[in-house]
Write a protein that holds these residues in place. Structure first.
Motif, PDB file in Angstrom:
ATOM      1  N   ARG A  60       0.841  -1.203   0.000  1.00 49.58           N
ATOM      2  CA  ARG A  60       0.000   0.000   0.000  1.00 49.58           C
ATOM      3  C   ARG A  60       0.874   1.251   0.000  1.00 49.58           C
ATOM      4  O   ARG A  60       0.571   2.241  -0.685  1.00 49.58           O
ATOM      5  CB  ARG A  60      -0.920   0.008   1.221  1.00 49.58           C
ATOM      6  CG  ARG A  60      -2.032  -1.029   1.184  1.00 49.58           C
ATOM      7  CD  ARG A  60      -2.975  -0.849   2.359  1.00 49.58           C
ATOM      8  NE  ARG A  60      -3.666   0.421   2.294  1.00 49.58           N
ATOM      9  CZ  ARG A  60      -4.303   0.980   3.338  1.00 49.58           C
ATOM     10  NH1 ARG A  60      -4.304   0.374   4.526  1.00 49.58           N
ATOM     11  NH2 ARG A  60      -4.932   2.131   3.204  1.00 49.58           N
ATOM     12  N   SER A  61       1.962   1.203   0.752  1.00 50.43           N
ATOM     13  CA  SER A  61       2.893   2.338   0.766  1.00 50.43           C
ATOM     14  C   SER A  61       3.513   2.562  -0.615  1.00 50.43           C
ATOM     15  O   SER A  61       3.683   3.701  -1.062  1.00 50.43           O
ATOM     16  CB  SER A  61       4.005   2.102   1.802  1.00 50.43           C
ATOM     17  OG  SER A  61       3.477   2.050   3.107  1.00 50.43           O
ATOM     18  N   GLN A  62       3.839   1.465  -1.280  1.00 48.75           N
ATOM     19  CA  GLN A  62       4.405   1.588  -2.627  1.00 48.75           C
ATOM     20  C   GLN A  62       3.405   2.202  -3.595  1.00 48.75           C
ATOM     21  O   GLN A  62       3.774   3.009  -4.466  1.00 48.75           O
ATOM     22  CB  GLN A  62       4.862   0.220  -3.122  1.00 48.75           C
ATOM     23  CG  GLN A  62       6.068  -0.344  -2.372  1.00 48.75           C
ATOM     24  CD  GLN A  62       6.556  -1.648  -2.970  1.00 48.75           C
ATOM     25  OE1 GLN A  62       6.420  -1.880  -4.167  1.00 48.75           O
ATOM     26  NE2 GLN A  62       7.118  -2.496  -2.125  1.00 48.75           N
ATOM     27  N   LEU A  63       2.143   1.835  -3.439  1.00 48.79           N
ATOM     28  CA  LEU A  63       1.109   2.444  -4.282  1.00 48.79           C
ATOM     29  C   LEU A  63       1.026   3.947  -4.034  1.00 48.79           C
ATOM     30  O   LEU A  63       0.859   4.737  -4.977  1.00 48.79           O
ATOM     31  CB  LEU A  63      -0.247   1.792  -4.024  1.00 48.79           C
ATOM     32  CG  LEU A  63      -0.453   0.370  -4.560  1.00 48.79           C
ATOM     33  CD1 LEU A  63      -1.810  -0.167  -4.120  1.00 48.79           C
ATOM     34  CD2 LEU A  63      -0.344   0.353  -6.088  1.00 48.79           C
ATOM     35  N   GLY A  64       1.137   4.338  -2.767  1.00 46.66           N
ATOM     36  CA  GLY A  64       1.118   5.754  -2.439  1.00 46.66           C
ATOM     37  C   GLY A  64       2.276   6.497  -3.079  1.00 46.66           C
ATOM     38  O   GLY A  64       2.126   7.633  -3.559  1.00 46.66           O
ATOM     39  N   GLN A  65       3.444   5.865  -3.115  1.00 46.67           N
ATOM     40  CA  GLN A  65       4.613   6.479  -3.755  1.00 46.67           C
ATOM     41  C   GLN A  65       4.399   6.628  -5.267  1.00 46.67           C
ATOM     42  O   GLN A  65       4.813   7.628  -5.866  1.00 46.67           O
ATOM     43  CB  GLN A  65       5.856   5.638  -3.476  1.00 46.67           C
ATOM     44  CG  GLN A  65       6.275   5.636  -2.004  1.00 46.67           C
ATOM     45  CD  GLN A  65       7.443   4.706  -1.745  1.00 46.67           C
ATOM     46  OE1 GLN A  65       8.061   4.184  -2.675  1.00 46.67           O
ATOM     47  NE2 GLN A  65       7.747   4.488  -0.466  1.00 46.67           N
ATOM     48  N   LEU A  66       3.751   5.656  -5.875  1.00 38.18           N
ATOM     49  CA  LEU A  66       3.490   5.725  -7.315  1.00 38.18           C
ATOM     50  C   LEU A  66       2.576   6.894  -7.664  1.00 38.18           C
ATOM     51  O   LEU A  66       2.774   7.569  -8.682  1.00 38.18           O
ATOM     52  CB  LEU A  66       2.876   4.414  -7.813  1.00 38.18           C
ATOM     53  CG  LEU A  66       3.813   3.223  -7.961  1.00 38.18           C
ATOM     54  CD1 LEU A  66       3.032   1.972  -8.343  1.00 38.18           C
ATOM     55  CD2 LEU A  66       4.886   3.510  -9.013  1.00 38.18           C
ATOM     56  N   THR A  67       1.571   7.152  -6.831  1.00 35.12           N
ATOM     57  CA  THR A  67       0.653   8.254  -7.130  1.00 35.12           C
ATOM     58  C   THR A  67       1.351   9.608  -7.043  1.00 35.12           C
ATOM     59  O   THR A  67       0.863  10.594  -7.613  1.00 35.12           O
ATOM     60  CB  THR A  67      -0.552   8.254  -6.165  1.00 35.12           C
ATOM     61  OG1 THR A  67      -0.072   8.425  -4.816  1.00 35.12           O
ATOM     62  CG2 THR A  67      -1.333   6.952  -6.272  1.00 35.12           C
ATOM     63  N   GLY A  68       2.472   9.670  -6.341  1.00 38.39           N
ATOM     64  CA  GLY A  68       3.188  10.931  -6.193  1.00 38.39           C
ATOM     65  C   GLY A  68       4.381  11.090  -7.124  1.00 38.39           C
ATOM     66  O   GLY A  68       5.158  12.034  -6.984  1.00 38.39           O
ATOM     67  N   GLN A  69       4.532  10.182  -8.103  1.00 41.69           N
ATOM     68  CA  GLN A  69       5.672  10.256  -9.018  1.00 41.69           C
ATOM     69  C   GLN A  69       5.558  11.472  -9.933  1.00 41.69           C
ATOM     70  O   GLN A  69       4.464  11.960 -10.228  1.00 41.69           O
ATOM     71  CB  GLN A  69       5.748   8.989  -9.868  1.00 41.69           C
ATOM     72  CG  GLN A  69       6.162   7.741  -9.090  1.00 41.69           C
ATOM     73  CD  GLN A  69       7.542   7.879  -8.486  1.00 41.69           C
ATOM     74  OE1 GLN A  69       8.518   8.119  -9.188  1.00 41.69           O
ATOM     75  NE2 GLN A  69       7.611   7.719  -7.173  1.00 41.69           N
ATOM     76  N   SER A  70       6.730  11.963 -10.381  1.00 39.67           N
ATOM     77  CA  SER A  70       6.755  13.143 -11.246  1.00 39.67           C
ATOM     78  C   SER A  70       7.679  12.913 -12.436  1.00 39.67           C
ATOM     79  O   SER A  70       8.491  11.979 -12.440  1.00 39.67           O
ATOM     80  CB  SER A  70       7.222  14.382 -10.465  1.00 39.67           C
ATOM     81  OG  SER A  70       8.551  14.198  -9.993  1.00 39.67           O
ATOM     82  N   PHE A  71       7.527  13.769 -13.430  1.00 43.81           N
ATOM     83  CA  PHE A  71       8.356  13.727 -14.637  1.00 43.81           C
ATOM     84  C   PHE A  71       8.852  15.138 -14.885  1.00 43.81           C
ATOM     85  O   PHE A  71       8.068  16.030 -15.195  1.00 43.81           O
ATOM     86  CB  PHE A  71       7.529  13.222 -15.832  1.00 43.81           C
ATOM     87  CG  PHE A  71       8.293  13.156 -17.128  1.00 43.81           C
ATOM     88  CD1 PHE A  71       8.990  12.015 -17.486  1.00 43.81           C
ATOM     89  CD2 PHE A  71       8.302  14.251 -17.999  1.00 43.81           C
ATOM     90  CE1 PHE A  71       9.680  11.954 -18.687  1.00 43.81           C
ATOM     91  CE2 PHE A  71       8.991  14.194 -19.198  1.00 43.81           C
ATOM     92  CZ  PHE A  71       9.682  13.047 -19.540  1.00 43.81           C
ATOM     93  N   ASN A  72      10.149  15.345 -14.706  1.00 40.17           N
ATOM     94  CA  ASN A  72      10.752  16.669 -14.884  1.00 40.17           C
ATOM     95  C   ASN A  72      10.044  17.725 -14.037  1.00 40.17           C
ATOM     96  O   ASN A  72       9.795  18.852 -14.468  1.00 40.17           O
ATOM     97  CB  ASN A  72      10.713  17.081 -16.362  1.00 40.17           C
ATOM     98  CG  ASN A  72      11.591  18.287 -16.657  1.00 40.17           C
ATOM     99  OD1 ASN A  72      12.608  18.493 -16.011  1.00 40.17           O
ATOM    100  ND2 ASN A  72      11.185  19.094 -17.625  1.00 40.17           N
TER     101      ASN A  72
END
Length: 282
Positions: free
Chosen positions: A120-132
């Protein structure tokens, strides 16, 4: 019979031809060295204007294509994150199956629950990913201003919403799978969690499908712009670029003509000198 001295006239005519040939020879040298057929407005005013306009259009098409390619890289990063999210949710379903089997066997289920909460924590990290510096799932991707490319319709991708339920299931309340701030709110012990995970997985895969469609649309737009850029460059080249083979041939021709003119001047001057000597020393 009168004696006329024609060397002067022949010399001037040869010099005029030499100057004309020298100008042509220098023009060929300029074209060969620059690679351009039109080096100034005096060469071809209309051609220069058209060539400059085409050069600007080439630069614009190149900039548009770069923007589309950057957008495609952004969308492809979205797809990668969505694929990881789908894999994680699938692993959660496997954990639920293993958890239920362990419960029936009376064995410890702590490890399964711990891994579930970590996912679940990993999913939370994925939702906060960015590109440049731009959030992958809250940034709107705009298409180019080009009339054809502007027709590309890009769907907004929302991973966080896909990882939520609407509360219409047996639980009766919505859950946020990617928010582990309250780890007791969603656990493998919940009887309805498997069905909820299945619904969430379908939602994530649906977002992945939209992201793939976005990537495909941008790919076609990039291909169009690449072809457009190449055609514009070809048109500009036909107007502005020198034919090196032709100019090399012209240079050889003008060089021989120039050398012949120099020889003619020397001959005319020699003839005139001979006549003058005859007149001065009978």
């Amino acid at each position: 019979m009168a004696l006329t001295v024609g060397g002067g006239f022949n010399s001037y005519r040869a010099m005029a031809n030499m100057r004309k040939t020298s100008a042509l020879m220098n023009k060929s040298l300029e074209r060969i060295s620059s690679g351009l057929k039109i080096n100034s407005a005096s060469d071809d005013p209309g051609g220069l204007a058209m060539g400059m306009k085409l050069s600007n259009e080439v630069n614009i098409a190149s900039a548009e294509r770069q923007g589309i390619d950057n957008a495609k890289s952004f969308v492809d990063s979205q797809s990668a994150a969505l694929q990881s999210a789908a894999d994680i949710v699938g692993e959660m379903k496997t954990l639920k199956t293993s958890y239920d089997g362990a419960v029936l066997a009376g064995t410890d289920t702590t490890a399964y629950e711990s891994e579930f909460q970590e996912l679940r924590s990993q999913l939370g990290q994925l939702t906060g990913q960015s590109f440049n510096g731009n959030s992958l799932f809250t940034t709107t991707v705009d298409a180019s201003d080009d009339p054809v490319v502007a027709g590309v319709s890009l769907d907004d991708i929302d991973l966080e919403s896909a990882l939520e339920t609407d509360g219409s299931g047996a639980r009766g309340t919505a859950i946020k799978l990617a928010d582990p701030s309250d780890p007791t709110a969603v656990t493998l012990a919940d009887a309805e969690i498997y069905d909820e995970l299945n619904d969430i997985e379908n939602s994530v895969l649906s977002e992945l499908g939209k992201s793939a469609a976005n990537s495909s649309a941008l790919g076609y737009a990039s291909s169009y712009l690449e072809t457009k850029e190449a055609n514009l460059e070809a048109a500009r080249s036909r107007i502005m670029d020198a034919d090196i083979v032709e100019e090399s041939t012209n240079l050889s021709k003008y060089t021989m003509q120039y050398e012949a003119a120099v020889a003619a001047i020397a001959q005319a001057n020699s003839t005139q000198q001979t006549v003058m000597e005859l007149l001065l020393f009978p």
